[in-house]
Design a protein around this motif. Structure first.
Motif, PDB file in Angstrom:
ATOM      1  N   GLY A  35       0.845  -1.290  -0.117  1.00 42.69           N
ATOM      2  CA  GLY A  35      -0.015   0.001   0.074  1.00 42.69           C
ATOM      3  C   GLY A  35       0.907   1.196  -0.051  1.00 42.69           C
ATOM      4  O   GLY A  35       1.955   1.249   0.367  1.00 42.69           O
ATOM      5  N   PRO A  36       0.123   2.386  -0.239  1.00 43.85           N
ATOM      6  CA  PRO A  36       0.755   3.563  -0.334  1.00 43.85           C
ATOM      7  C   PRO A  36       1.124   4.312   0.977  1.00 43.85           C
ATOM      8  O   PRO A  36       0.140   4.247   1.782  1.00 43.85           O
ATOM      9  CB  PRO A  36       0.072   4.588  -1.404  1.00 43.85           C
ATOM     10  CG  PRO A  36      -1.295   3.986  -0.947  1.00 43.85           C
ATOM     11  CD  PRO A  36      -1.169   2.434  -0.806  1.00 43.85           C
ATOM     12  N   CYS A  37       2.319   5.159   1.073  1.00 43.36           N
ATOM     13  CA  CYS A  37       2.367   5.901   2.395  1.00 43.36           C
ATOM     14  C   CYS A  37       1.283   6.931   2.343  1.00 43.36           C
ATOM     15  O   CYS A  37       0.933   7.566   1.363  1.00 43.36           O
ATOM     16  CB  CYS A  37       3.762   6.165   2.363  1.00 43.36           C
ATOM     17  SG  CYS A  37       4.896   5.191   2.597  1.00 43.36           S
ATOM     18  N   PRO A  38       0.997   7.287   3.566  1.00 42.14           N
ATOM     19  CA  PRO A  38      -0.016   8.455   3.643  1.00 42.14           C
ATOM     20  C   PRO A  38       0.463   9.673   3.356  1.00 42.14           C
ATOM     21  O   PRO A  38       1.815  10.064   3.534  1.00 42.14           O
ATOM     22  CB  PRO A  38      -0.702   8.310   5.041  1.00 42.14           C
ATOM     23  CG  PRO A  38       0.385   7.612   5.916  1.00 42.14           C
ATOM     24  CD  PRO A  38       0.950   6.733   5.028  1.00 42.14           C
ATOM     25  N   GLY A  39      -0.097  10.852   3.338  1.00 45.72           N
ATOM     26  CA  GLY A  39       0.171  12.297   3.278  1.00 45.72           C
ATOM     27  C   GLY A  39       0.768  12.713   2.017  1.00 45.72           C
ATOM     28  O   GLY A  39       1.299  13.953   1.898  1.00 45.72           O
ATOM     29  N   GLY A  40       0.218  11.983   0.998  1.00 44.58           N
ATOM     30  CA  GLY A  40       0.465  12.306  -0.316  1.00 44.58           C
ATOM     31  C   GLY A  40       1.986  12.189  -0.792  1.00 44.58           C
ATOM     32  O   GLY A  40       2.370  12.760  -1.927  1.00 44.58           O
ATOM     33  N   GLN A  41       2.738  11.336  -0.170  1.00 44.33           N
ATOM     34  CA  GLN A  41       4.123  11.279  -0.722  1.00 44.33           C
ATOM     35  C   GLN A  41       4.294  10.471  -1.890  1.00 44.33           C
ATOM     36  O   GLN A  41       3.638   9.435  -2.044  1.00 44.33           O
ATOM     37  CB  GLN A  41       4.973  10.318   0.139  1.00 44.33           C
ATOM     38  CG  GLN A  41       5.192  11.122   1.652  1.00 44.33           C
ATOM     39  CD  GLN A  41       6.178  10.329   2.512  1.00 44.33           C
ATOM     40  OE1 GLN A  41       7.097  10.136   2.303  1.00 44.33           O
ATOM     41  NE2 GLN A  41       5.555   9.954   3.742  1.00 44.33           N
ATOM     42  N   VAL A  42       4.631  11.239  -3.249  1.00 46.36           N
ATOM     43  CA  VAL A  42       4.482  10.552  -4.263  1.00 46.36           C
ATOM     44  C   VAL A  42       5.804   9.387  -4.663  1.00 46.36           C
ATOM     45  O   VAL A  42       5.706   8.791  -5.680  1.00 46.36           O
ATOM     46  CB  VAL A  42       4.602  11.594  -5.432  1.00 46.36           C
ATOM     47  CG1 VAL A  42       3.650  12.636  -5.465  1.00 46.36           C
ATOM     48  CG2 VAL A  42       5.959  12.320  -5.458  1.00 46.36           C
ATOM     49  N   GLY A  43       6.778   9.638  -3.734  1.00 45.40           N
ATOM     50  CA  GLY A  43       7.963   8.654  -4.020  1.00 45.40           C
ATOM     51  C   GLY A  43       7.975   7.753  -2.785  1.00 45.40           C
ATOM     52  O   GLY A  43       9.100   7.183  -2.441  1.00 45.40           O
ATOM     53  N   ARG A  60      13.923   7.612  -5.809  1.00 46.82           N
ATOM     54  CA  ARG A  60      14.529   9.195  -6.099  1.00 46.82           C
ATOM     55  C   ARG A  60      15.004   9.082  -7.485  1.00 46.82           C
ATOM     56  O   ARG A  60      16.113   8.590  -7.874  1.00 46.82           O
ATOM     57  CB  ARG A  60      15.484   9.293  -5.174  1.00 46.82           C
ATOM     58  CG  ARG A  60      15.231   9.081  -3.715  1.00 46.82           C
ATOM     59  CD  ARG A  60      14.078   9.901  -3.349  1.00 46.82           C
ATOM     60  NE  ARG A  60      14.119  11.267  -3.344  1.00 46.82           N
ATOM     61  CZ  ARG A  60      13.219  12.077  -3.017  1.00 46.82           C
ATOM     62  NH1 ARG A  60      12.194  11.751  -2.434  1.00 46.82           N
ATOM     63  NH2 ARG A  60      13.529  13.305  -3.117  1.00 46.82           N
ATOM     64  N   PRO A  61      13.974   9.716  -8.261  1.00 45.66           N
ATOM     65  CA  PRO A  61      14.282   9.908  -9.748  1.00 45.66           C
ATOM     66  C   PRO A  61      15.565  10.741  -9.930  1.00 45.66           C
ATOM     67  O   PRO A  61      15.849  11.643  -9.241  1.00 45.66           O
ATOM     68  CB  PRO A  61      12.884  10.363 -10.513  1.00 45.66           C
ATOM     69  CG  PRO A  61      12.508  11.010  -9.344  1.00 45.66           C
ATOM     70  CD  PRO A  61      12.825  10.405  -8.164  1.00 45.66           C
ATOM     71  N   HIS A  62      16.069  10.447 -11.132  1.00 44.95           N
ATOM     72  CA  HIS A  62      17.241  11.319 -11.722  1.00 44.95           C
ATOM     73  C   HIS A  62      18.496  11.476 -10.728  1.00 44.95           C
ATOM     74  O   HIS A  62      18.920  12.670 -10.238  1.00 44.95           O
ATOM     75  CB  HIS A  62      16.773  12.744 -12.122  1.00 44.95           C
ATOM     76  CG  HIS A  62      15.569  12.304 -13.162  1.00 44.95           C
ATOM     77  ND1 HIS A  62      16.101  11.793 -14.540  1.00 44.95           N
ATOM     78  CD2 HIS A  62      14.435  12.635 -13.100  1.00 44.95           C
ATOM     79  CE1 HIS A  62      14.773  11.867 -15.233  1.00 44.95           C
ATOM     80  NE2 HIS A  62      13.663  12.628 -14.278  1.00 44.95           N
ATOM     81  N   SER A  63      18.567  10.369  -9.760  1.00 41.81           N
ATOM     82  CA  SER A  63      19.784  10.473  -8.606  1.00 41.81           C
ATOM     83  C   SER A  63      20.678   9.191  -8.769  1.00 41.81           C
ATOM     84  O   SER A  63      20.602   8.409  -9.661  1.00 41.81           O
ATOM     85  CB  SER A  63      19.026  10.374  -7.621  1.00 41.81           C
ATOM     86  OG  SER A  63      18.028  11.183  -7.223  1.00 41.81           O
TER      87      SER A  63
END
Length: 292
Positions: A35-43, A60-63
């Motif tokens: 499941g997704p983490c709460p709080g709207g974290q897109v990553g 972490r994209p582009h890292s």
């Protein structure tokens, strides 16, 4: 309060299914989505290991993994050695252009309403960050971006164009930049996004501080200013804001001014480009409190 500057510059949503498959192909470790983490974290998303313990999957994209290990992850490990409640990193892998992290799931929930007890604990944790990186000179510091644009955030032109108030603020920010070093100095551990949404509590006690992906070496007092901006966006008990303001009032001007200018630029620019005129006024009202 929004997420860290690193996220602002490259806001791309985590595809957890593809990421766990790619991680398995890269490392042989098979994680199950939970499941997704709460709080709207897109990553970020929850995952389970084969032994059934839960962790947090971060993307972490582009890292580059080497940069994460030499920077933010090294900051966290130095703090953990001092007993700081930051999450352990259980797995790091380079998957294409992105770094995939699997980190310890700490107990607790994020703070919705900062009270005096939690503020006191936050101030104690900030003290624990002092001089933690004195033996880690290779961990990078960060630029304030007071004289020129940051990489996708801390942009100056939006403030100059928006209205008279924002233009006057940008003029002050640039003047502060001309009078102070371009980069943060010091050997403290700095979170860079220390606000209530990244602080976990259980039964009124802080159990963890999360989202260290932008952590750097510098001056721990940066995080106190970030916290002040963070509680401007959330509810706080009566007197909490005044208490934190008194802490900031006691800081030397040559420390406080560039940090305040950075956070003012960071929040007002982002509001101009992504939110409503009312949100811009909200951040201008706070930023202007220390313009002199």
């Amino acid at each position: 309060m929004t997420s860290s500057p690193r996220s602002w510059a490259r806001a791309e949503r985590l595809d957890a299914a593809r990421t766990v498959d790619a991680l398995h192909a890269r490392t042989g470790v098979r994680l199950a989505r939970d499941g997704p983490c709460p709080g709207g974290q897109v990553g970020a998303a929850y995952v389970r290991w084969p032994d059934d313990h839960r962790s947090v999957l971060k993307w972490r994209p582009h890292s580059q993994a080497a940069d994460m290990e030499a920077g933010p992850l090294a900051v966290v490990e130095a703090l953990r050695l001092a007993g700081y409640p930051a999450p352990a990193t259980e797995l790091v892998a380079q998957v294409g252009h992105a770094v995939v992290l699997v980190q310890e799931l700490l107990p607790g929930t994020t703070i919705d309403h900062l009270d005096h007890h939690s503020l006191g604990q936050a101030l104690e944790l900030n003290q624990l960050q002092a001089d933690r990186l004195a033996d880690c000179p290779d961990i990078p510091t960060v630029e304030f971006h007071l004289s020129e644009d940051g990489p996708g955030y801390c942009l100056h032109a939006p403030l100059r164009r928006h209205n008279r108030r924002s233009a006057a603020l940008e003029h002050w920010i640039a003047a502060v930049g001309a009078d102070h070093p371009a980069r943060m100095v010091g050997h403290d551990a700095v979170h860079m996004d220390f606000h209530p949404g990244n602080i976990l509590t259980t039964d009124g006690s802080i159990t963890g501080v999360i989202d260290w992906d932008g952590a750097v070496r510098g001056d721990r007092r940066f995080d106190l200013v970030t916290l002040r901006f963070g509680i401007h966006a959330k509810e706080a008990d009566p007197g909490v804001t005044q208490h934190l303001d008194a802490v900031l009032d006691a800081l030397p001007e040559d420390i406080l001014r560039p940090i305040w200018a950075h956070m003012s630029l960071r929040m007002v620019d982002w509001a101009i480009r992504h939110f409503t005129p009312a949100d811009v006024e909200h951040w201008l009202n706070l930023a202007e409190q220390r313009v002199s």
